[in-house]
Design a protein around this motif. Structure first.
Motif, PDB file in Angstrom:
ATOM      1  N   PHE A 113     -27.500 -51.884  26.528  1.00  0.00           N
ATOM      2  CA  PHE A 113     -28.401 -52.153  27.863  1.00  0.00           C
ATOM      3  C   PHE A 113     -29.842 -52.312  27.858  1.00  0.00           C
ATOM      4  N   LYS A 114     -30.382 -53.524  27.736  1.00  0.00           N
ATOM      5  CA  LYS A 114     -31.917 -53.698  27.596  1.00  0.00           C
ATOM      6  C   LYS A 114     -32.437 -54.716  28.785  1.00  0.00           C
ATOM      7  N   ALA A 115     -33.492 -54.851  28.659  1.00  0.00           N
ATOM      8  CA  ALA A 115     -34.057 -55.881  29.897  1.00  0.00           C
ATOM      9  C   ALA A 115     -33.492 -57.250  29.373  1.00  0.00           C
ATOM     10  N   THR A 171     -30.699 -58.221  28.185  1.00  0.00           N
ATOM     11  CA  THR A 171     -29.224 -58.119  27.875  1.00  0.00           C
ATOM     12  C   THR A 171     -28.634 -59.162  29.166  1.00  0.00           C
ATOM     13  N   LYS A 172     -27.777 -60.257  28.527  1.00  0.00           N
ATOM     14  CA  LYS A 172     -26.935 -61.122  29.257  1.00  0.00           C
ATOM     15  C   LYS A 172     -25.938 -60.383  29.596  1.00  0.00           C
ATOM     16  N   PHE A 173     -26.090 -59.942  30.934  1.00  0.00           N
ATOM     17  CA  PHE A 173     -25.062 -58.881  31.458  1.00  0.00           C
ATOM     18  C   PHE A 173     -23.344 -59.618  31.785  1.00  0.00           C
ATOM     19  N   ARG A 174     -23.579 -61.080  32.024  1.00  0.00           N
ATOM     20  CA  ARG A 174     -22.272 -61.727  32.288  1.00  0.00           C
ATOM     21  C   ARG A 174     -21.614 -62.057  30.820  1.00  0.00           C
ATOM     22  N   GLU A 175     -22.258 -61.564  29.742  1.00  0.00           N
ATOM     23  CA  GLU A 175     -21.557 -61.852  28.540  1.00  0.00           C
ATOM     24  C   GLU A 175     -20.782 -60.705  27.933  1.00  0.00           C
ATOM     25  N   THR A 203     -30.189 -62.343  33.050  1.00  0.00           N
ATOM     26  CA  THR A 203     -30.536 -60.727  32.216  1.00  0.00           C
ATOM     27  C   THR A 203     -30.736 -59.722  33.224  1.00  0.00           C
ATOM     28  N   ILE A 204     -30.427 -58.611  32.915  1.00  0.00           N
ATOM     29  CA  ILE A 204     -30.715 -57.374  33.735  1.00  0.00           C
ATOM     30  C   ILE A 204     -32.214 -57.452  34.257  1.00  0.00           C
ATOM     31  N   GLU A 205     -33.014 -58.017  33.532  1.00  0.00           N
ATOM     32  CA  GLU A 205     -34.723 -58.108  33.952  1.00  0.00           C
ATOM     33  C   GLU A 205     -34.504 -59.058  35.365  1.00  0.00           C
ATOM     34  N   MET A 226     -38.360 -50.156  35.791  1.00  0.00           N
ATOM     35  CA  MET A 226     -37.504 -51.210  34.956  1.00  0.00           C
ATOM     36  C   MET A 226     -36.332 -50.054  34.113  1.00  0.00           C
ATOM     37  N   GLN A 227     -36.818 -48.913  33.441  1.00  0.00           N
ATOM     38  CA  GLN A 227     -35.981 -48.350  32.700  1.00  0.00           C
ATOM     39  C   GLN A 227     -35.054 -47.455  33.744  1.00  0.00           C
ATOM     40  N   ASN A 228     -35.299 -47.198  34.705  1.00  0.00           N
ATOM     41  CA  ASN A 228     -34.341 -46.615  35.700  1.00  0.00           C
ATOM     42  C   ASN A 228     -33.309 -47.339  36.287  1.00  0.00           C
ATOM     43  N   PHE A 229     -33.792 -48.722  36.664  1.00  0.00           N
ATOM     44  CA  PHE A 229     -33.007 -49.729  36.855  1.00  0.00           C
ATOM     45  C   PHE A 229     -31.832 -50.014  35.649  1.00  0.00           C
ATOM     46  N   ILE A 230     -32.300 -50.164  34.540  1.00  0.00           N
ATOM     47  CA  ILE A 230     -31.533 -50.266  33.654  1.00  0.00           C
ATOM     48  C   ILE A 230     -30.214 -48.859  33.476  1.00  0.00           C
ATOM     49  N   LYS A 231     -30.903 -47.933  33.436  1.00  0.00           N
ATOM     50  CA  LYS A 231     -30.149 -46.684  33.384  1.00  0.00           C
ATOM     51  C   LYS A 231     -28.951 -47.006  34.372  1.00  0.00           C
ATOM     52  N   GLN A 232     -29.558 -47.259  35.810  1.00  0.00           N
ATOM     53  CA  GLN A 232     -28.515 -47.049  36.906  1.00  0.00           C
ATOM     54  C   GLN A 232     -27.436 -48.153  36.617  1.00  0.00           C
ATOM     55  N   PHE A 233     -28.008 -49.105  35.814  1.00  0.00           N
ATOM     56  CA  PHE A 233     -27.224 -50.608  35.749  1.00  0.00           C
ATOM     57  C   PHE A 233     -25.783 -50.249  34.558  1.00  0.00           C
ATOM     58  N   ALA A 234     -26.473 -49.335  33.841  1.00  0.00           N
ATOM     59  CA  ALA A 234     -25.592 -49.042  32.497  1.00  0.00           C
ATOM     60  C   ALA A 234     -24.707 -48.107  33.058  1.00  0.00           C
TER      61      ALA A 234
END
Length: 74
Positions: free
Chosen positions: A20-22, A24-28, A62-64, A1-9
């Motif tokens: 960027f956290k699990a 996080t409402k990314f569309r906002e 969310t990112i999660e 999950m942490q790696n995914f968040i890093k790649q997303f960021a």
């Protein structure tokens, strides 16, 4: 999950990585756009060999949620 968040960021140029956290409402995020959505689909395809579609992204809040979509398709 942490790696995914890093790649997303890494898809975002101007947004502070600390945002960027699990949950996080990314569309906002101010920087979220259709171009980043396409980059996200590409990143997930390259890194995880999983194809997400627009509906998968629309259904996620969310990112999660996105991460769980990837896990579901594995």
């Amino acid at each position: 999950m942490q790696n995914f968040i890093k790649q997303f960021a890494e898809l975002f140029e101007e947004t502070d990585p600390e945002v960027f956290k699990a949950g996080t409402k990314f569309r906002e995020l101010d920087e979220w756009s259709s171009l980043i959505a396409l980059a996200l689909i590409s990143m997930i395809d390259e890194e995880y060999d999983i194809v997400l579609n627009g509906e998968d992204i629309r259904d996620a809040v969310t990112i999660e949620d996105l991460y769980n979509k990837v896990l579901e398709k594995k």
